[in-house]
Design a protein around this motif. Structure first.
Motif, PDB file in Angstrom:
ATOM      1  N   SER A 141      59.290  27.724  46.024  1.00  8.07           N
ATOM      2  CA  SER A 141      59.439  28.885  46.904  1.00  8.07           C
ATOM      3  C   SER A 141      58.082  29.462  47.285  1.00  8.07           C
ATOM      4  CB  SER A 141      60.290  29.950  46.213  1.00  8.07           C
ATOM      5  OG  SER A 141      60.359  31.104  47.032  1.00  8.07           O
ATOM      6  N   LEU A 142      57.175  29.595  46.307  1.00 14.91           N
ATOM      7  CA  LEU A 142      55.840  30.113  46.598  1.00 14.91           C
ATOM      8  C   LEU A 142      55.099  29.183  47.559  1.00 14.91           C
ATOM      9  CD1 LEU A 142      54.670  31.348  43.070  1.00 14.91           C
ATOM     10  CD2 LEU A 142      55.060  32.768  45.097  1.00 14.91           C
ATOM     11  N   LEU A 143      55.249  27.866  47.334  1.00 12.12           N
ATOM     12  CA  LEU A 143      54.573  26.884  48.185  1.00 12.12           C
ATOM     13  C   LEU A 143      55.063  27.010  49.621  1.00 12.12           C
ATOM     14  CD1 LEU A 143      52.744  24.441  48.664  1.00 12.12           C
ATOM     15  CD2 LEU A 143      54.638  22.972  47.918  1.00 12.12           C
ATOM     16  N   LYS A 144      56.380  27.098  49.792  1.00 10.50           N
ATOM     17  CA  LYS A 144      56.931  27.195  51.148  1.00 10.50           C
ATOM     18  C   LYS A 144      56.443  28.467  51.842  1.00 10.50           C
ATOM     19  CE  LYS A 144      61.137  24.482  50.336  1.00 10.50           C
ATOM     20  NZ  LYS A 144      62.621  24.526  50.278  1.00 10.50           N
ATOM     21  N   LYS A 145      56.450  29.572  51.113  1.00  9.49           N
ATOM     22  CA  LYS A 145      55.990  30.823  51.700  1.00  9.49           C
ATOM     23  C   LYS A 145      54.494  30.748  52.041  1.00  9.49           C
ATOM     24  CE  LYS A 145      59.406  33.757  49.378  1.00  9.49           C
ATOM     25  NZ  LYS A 145      59.620  34.830  48.383  1.00  9.49           N
ATOM     26  N   GLY A 146      53.725  30.132  51.156  1.00  8.60           N
ATOM     27  CA  GLY A 146      52.282  29.990  51.397  1.00  8.60           C
ATOM     28  C   GLY A 146      52.009  29.133  52.620  1.00  8.60           C
ATOM     29  N   VAL A 147      52.751  28.025  52.781  1.00 10.85           N
ATOM     30  CA  VAL A 147      52.575  27.153  53.938  1.00 10.85           C
ATOM     31  C   VAL A 147      52.949  27.896  55.207  1.00 10.85           C
ATOM     32  CG1 VAL A 147      53.415  25.068  55.087  1.00 10.85           C
ATOM     33  CG2 VAL A 147      52.905  25.027  52.629  1.00 10.85           C
ATOM     34  N   ALA A 148      54.060  28.652  55.147  1.00 10.31           N
ATOM     35  CA  ALA A 148      54.499  29.413  56.314  1.00 10.31           C
ATOM     36  C   ALA A 148      53.446  30.439  56.714  1.00 10.31           C
ATOM     37  CB  ALA A 148      55.828  30.100  56.010  1.00 10.31           C
ATOM     38  N   ALA A 149      52.857  31.104  55.736  1.00  9.15           N
ATOM     39  CA  ALA A 149      51.821  32.100  56.028  1.00  9.15           C
ATOM     40  C   ALA A 149      50.596  31.428  56.648  1.00  9.15           C
ATOM     41  CB  ALA A 149      51.443  32.840  54.748  1.00  9.15           C
ATOM     42  N   ALA A 150      50.237  30.245  56.130  1.00  6.48           N
ATOM     43  CA  ALA A 150      49.092  29.525  56.687  1.00  6.48           C
ATOM     44  C   ALA A 150      49.360  29.113  58.118  1.00  6.48           C
ATOM     45  CB  ALA A 150      48.781  28.300  55.829  1.00  6.48           C
TER      46      ALA A 150
ATOM     47  N   ARG B 186      45.945  34.136  56.767  1.00 11.85           N
ATOM     48  CA  ARG B 186      45.165  33.379  55.793  1.00 11.85           C
ATOM     49  C   ARG B 186      45.114  34.079  54.437  1.00 11.85           C
ATOM     50  NH1 ARG B 186      41.878  29.650  58.652  1.00 11.85           N
ATOM     51  NH2 ARG B 186      40.316  29.625  56.996  1.00 11.85           N
ATOM     52  N   ASP B 187      45.026  35.404  54.447  1.00  5.44           N
ATOM     53  CA  ASP B 187      44.940  36.126  53.181  1.00  5.44           C
ATOM     54  C   ASP B 187      46.213  35.953  52.364  1.00  5.44           C
ATOM     55  OD1 ASP B 187      42.419  37.003  53.779  1.00  5.44           O
ATOM     56  OD2 ASP B 187      43.091  38.920  54.628  1.00  5.44           O
ATOM     57  N   LEU B 188      47.361  36.131  53.006  1.00  2.00           N
ATOM     58  CA  LEU B 188      48.629  35.955  52.300  1.00  2.00           C
ATOM     59  C   LEU B 188      48.805  34.506  51.862  1.00  2.00           C
ATOM     60  CD1 LEU B 188      51.349  37.037  51.322  1.00  2.00           C
ATOM     61  CD2 LEU B 188      52.280  36.608  53.626  1.00  2.00           C
ATOM     62  N   ALA B 189      48.456  33.602  52.741  1.00  2.00           N
ATOM     63  CA  ALA B 189      48.589  32.190  52.410  1.00  2.00           C
ATOM     64  C   ALA B 189      47.727  31.844  51.189  1.00  2.00           C
ATOM     65  CB  ALA B 189      48.154  31.331  53.597  1.00  2.00           C
ATOM     66  N   ARG B 190      46.515  32.343  51.160  1.00  2.00           N
ATOM     67  CA  ARG B 190      45.624  32.068  50.022  1.00  2.00           C
ATOM     68  C   ARG B 190      46.234  32.615  48.731  1.00  2.00           C
ATOM     69  NH1 ARG B 190      40.322  30.856  49.652  1.00  2.00           N
ATOM     70  NH2 ARG B 190      40.076  31.104  51.904  1.00  2.00           N
ATOM     71  N   LYS B 191      46.790  33.843  48.802  1.00  2.00           N
ATOM     72  CA  LYS B 191      47.376  34.461  47.613  1.00  2.00           C
ATOM     73  C   LYS B 191      48.561  33.650  47.089  1.00  2.00           C
ATOM     74  CE  LYS B 191      49.585  38.759  46.115  1.00  2.00           C
ATOM     75  NZ  LYS B 191      49.997  40.132  46.509  1.00  2.00           N
ATOM     76  N   LEU B 192      49.456  33.267  48.013  1.00  2.00           N
ATOM     77  CA  LEU B 192      50.659  32.543  47.613  1.00  2.00           C
ATOM     78  C   LEU B 192      50.314  31.125  47.119  1.00  2.00           C
ATOM     79  CD1 LEU B 192      53.007  33.646  50.539  1.00  2.00           C
ATOM     80  CD2 LEU B 192      53.133  34.385  48.144  1.00  2.00           C
ATOM     81  N   LEU B 193      49.414  30.457  47.811  1.00  2.00           N
ATOM     82  CA  LEU B 193      49.050  29.083  47.417  1.00  2.00           C
ATOM     83  C   LEU B 193      48.289  29.074  46.097  1.00  2.00           C
ATOM     84  CD1 LEU B 193      48.028  27.708  50.921  1.00  2.00           C
ATOM     85  CD2 LEU B 193      50.038  27.024  49.579  1.00  2.00           C
ATOM     86  N   SER B 194      47.465  30.097  45.861  1.00  2.00           N
ATOM     87  CA  SER B 194      46.750  30.206  44.589  1.00  2.00           C
ATOM     88  C   SER B 194      47.743  30.424  43.450  1.00  2.00           C
ATOM     89  CB  SER B 194      45.747  31.355  44.633  1.00  2.00           C
ATOM     90  OG  SER B 194      44.737  31.106  45.599  1.00  2.00           O
ATOM     91  N   GLN B 195      48.770  31.228  43.681  1.00  2.00           N
ATOM     92  CA  GLN B 195      49.804  31.432  42.670  1.00  2.00           C
ATOM     93  C   GLN B 195      50.534  30.109  42.391  1.00  2.00           C
ATOM     94  OE1 GLN B 195      52.268  34.561  44.272  1.00  2.00           O
ATOM     95  NE2 GLN B 195      50.870  36.207  43.609  1.00  2.00           N
ATOM     96  N   THR B 196      50.730  29.346  43.466  1.00  2.00           N
ATOM     97  CA  THR B 196      51.408  28.055  43.305  1.00  2.00           C
ATOM     98  C   THR B 196      50.594  27.123  42.408  1.00  2.00           C
ATOM     99  OG1 THR B 196      52.382  28.258  45.510  1.00  2.00           O
ATOM    100  CG2 THR B 196      52.321  26.050  44.539  1.00  2.00           C
ATOM    101  N   THR B 197      49.282  27.031  42.662  1.00  2.00           N
ATOM    102  CA  THR B 197      48.456  26.124  41.859  1.00  2.00           C
ATOM    103  C   THR B 197      48.303  26.624  40.433  1.00  2.00           C
ATOM    104  OG1 THR B 197      46.442  27.240  42.639  1.00  2.00           O
ATOM    105  CG2 THR B 197      47.162  25.288  43.856  1.00  2.00           C
ATOM    106  N   ALA B 198      48.405  27.948  40.246  1.00  2.00           N
ATOM    107  CA  ALA B 198      48.340  28.484  38.885  1.00  2.00           C
ATOM    108  C   ALA B 198      49.570  28.056  38.095  1.00  2.00           C
ATOM    109  CB  ALA B 198      48.219  30.003  38.922  1.00  2.00           C
ATOM    110  N   LEU B 199      50.728  28.070  38.750  1.00  2.00           N
ATOM    111  CA  LEU B 199      51.973  27.650  38.098  1.00  2.00           C
ATOM    112  C   LEU B 199      52.074  26.129  37.991  1.00  2.00           C
ATOM    113  CD1 LEU B 199      54.469  30.132  39.821  1.00  2.00           C
ATOM    114  CD2 LEU B 199      53.718  30.171  37.433  1.00  2.00           C
TER     115      LEU B 199
END
Length: 344
Positions: A1-10, A15-28
């Motif tokens: 879910s985080l990945l999909k949201k991050g891709v959609a934001a990108a 870019r700021d939201l995408a970076r936040k969501l994608l960083s959370q994805t890689t942390a998990l």
């Protein structure tokens, strides 16, 4: 879910939201290849982009898009560091310039400009040649690198010539010849010419000297120094031979004198004195006349040759029977003391 949201934001440009969501994805999920690729796509500077692409390729070394992207990024960073190196060099900071070039090559070991400037900044010729060789291996058409290599090699060759000359001056001709041996077939006419000239200077006999001087003239027929040196040796030899012939004639050995003169005029056909003495010693009237005519061809104003021909014409005339009757008289003349030929 985080990945999909991050891709959609990108994709929407946030870019700021995408970076936040994608960083959370890689942390998990640190092994999320897609998350790292999308982070790379929104990176803000090349070093960050490179870090993300490295993570992608750690996860999946077969990711061709990431590999191509990383290669292009490394190439860009290498060029950037080359520019920094040039700026440092212009600011008088060679150490910083060298460091920047090393960083450029760390990013792209095939960076042609980095190798070129590394060669230009090198402090030894050996290093320069090594680095220029890398440049030419990458680009054989790099004329600046080729010219720099040629200049270094030419400078080294000139130094070798100078060292050989010093050995000749010190009497160590074997060492000089050892140094010169590789230069006799050098691509430069000037180098070959100078190498043979040094060998001529080192020669221990006139024969050897003439041999080497002729090699000089084979390389450069217009070499005036070689021409003059050969001419001086020929003059010296011809004078010695003429003196020997004259001494033999004075001692009454006309045949020996004529033999010496025959050899002399073969080597030095323009010796007027040799032809005059040959005419004086010859028994045959025809040979006398021929020798005097040869002298006049060389020196049309030669008084001795002119008067000699006039005397023979007056004495013997032109009738064949007169020549036969009078020819024997010339043999007696040959035994008479020899006068100095005109011009001696």
């Amino acid at each position: 879910s985080l990945l999909k949201k991050g891709v959609a934001a990108a994709q929407s440009g946030d870019r700021d939201l995408a970076r936040k969501l994608l960083s959370q994805t890689t942390a998990l999920n640190p092994a999320s290849e897609d998350a790292w690729m999308w982070l790379a796509s929104i990176s803000e500077y090349p070093e960050e982009l490179l870090a993300f692409l490295n993570r992608v390729l750690e996860i999946n070394p077969a990711n061709e898009k990431a590999a191509e992207w990383r290669s292009a990024t490394n190439s860009l960073l290498a060029k950037t560091f080359v520019q920094r190196a040039l700026a440092a060099r212009n600011d008088g900071s060679p150490a910083l310039a060298s460091q920047c070039l090393d960083q450029a090559l760390a990013h792209d070991e095939n960076c042609e400009p980095a190798w070129f400037w590394k060669a230009a900044l090198a402090t030894s010729d050996d290093q320069k040649l090594e680095f220029y060789a890398r440049v030419l291996a990458l680009n054989p058409e790099n004329t600046d690198a080729a010219a720099a290599v040629e200049k270094i090699n030419f400078s080294r060759t000139v130094a070798r010539l100078e060292e050989a000359s010093a050995f000749v001056a010190a009497g160590e001709t074997e060492k000089a010849e050892e140094l010169l041996e590789p230069l006799f077939n050098h691509g430069s006419v000037e180098i070959r010419e100078n190498a043979w000239m040094i060998m001529a200077d080192a020669a221990d006999s006139d024969d050897k000297k003439v041999e080497f001087l002729n090699k000089v003239l084979k390389v450069n027929p217009a070499n005036q120094h070689a021409q003059d040196a050969i001419a001086a040796i020929v003059r010296s030899r011809s004078q010695a031979a003429f003196d020997e012939a004259r001494s033999a004639a004075a001692a009454g050995d006309g045949q020996k004198a004529l033999k010496i003169l025959d050899n002399l005029v073969k080597d030095v056909p323009d010796s007027v004195d040799a032809w005059l003495l040959k005419s004086h010693l010859s028994v045959s009237l025809d040979e006398k006349v021929e020798a005097l005519e040869k002298a006049l061809v060389i020196d049309p104003e030669n008084a001795a040759a002119r008067s000699g021909l006039a005397f023979l014409a007056l004495t013997f005339g032109s009738a064949p029977e007169q020549k036969e009757e009078k020819a024997e008289a010339t043999e007696e003349c040959s035994a008479a003391p020899v006068e100095e030929p005109a011009g001696e």
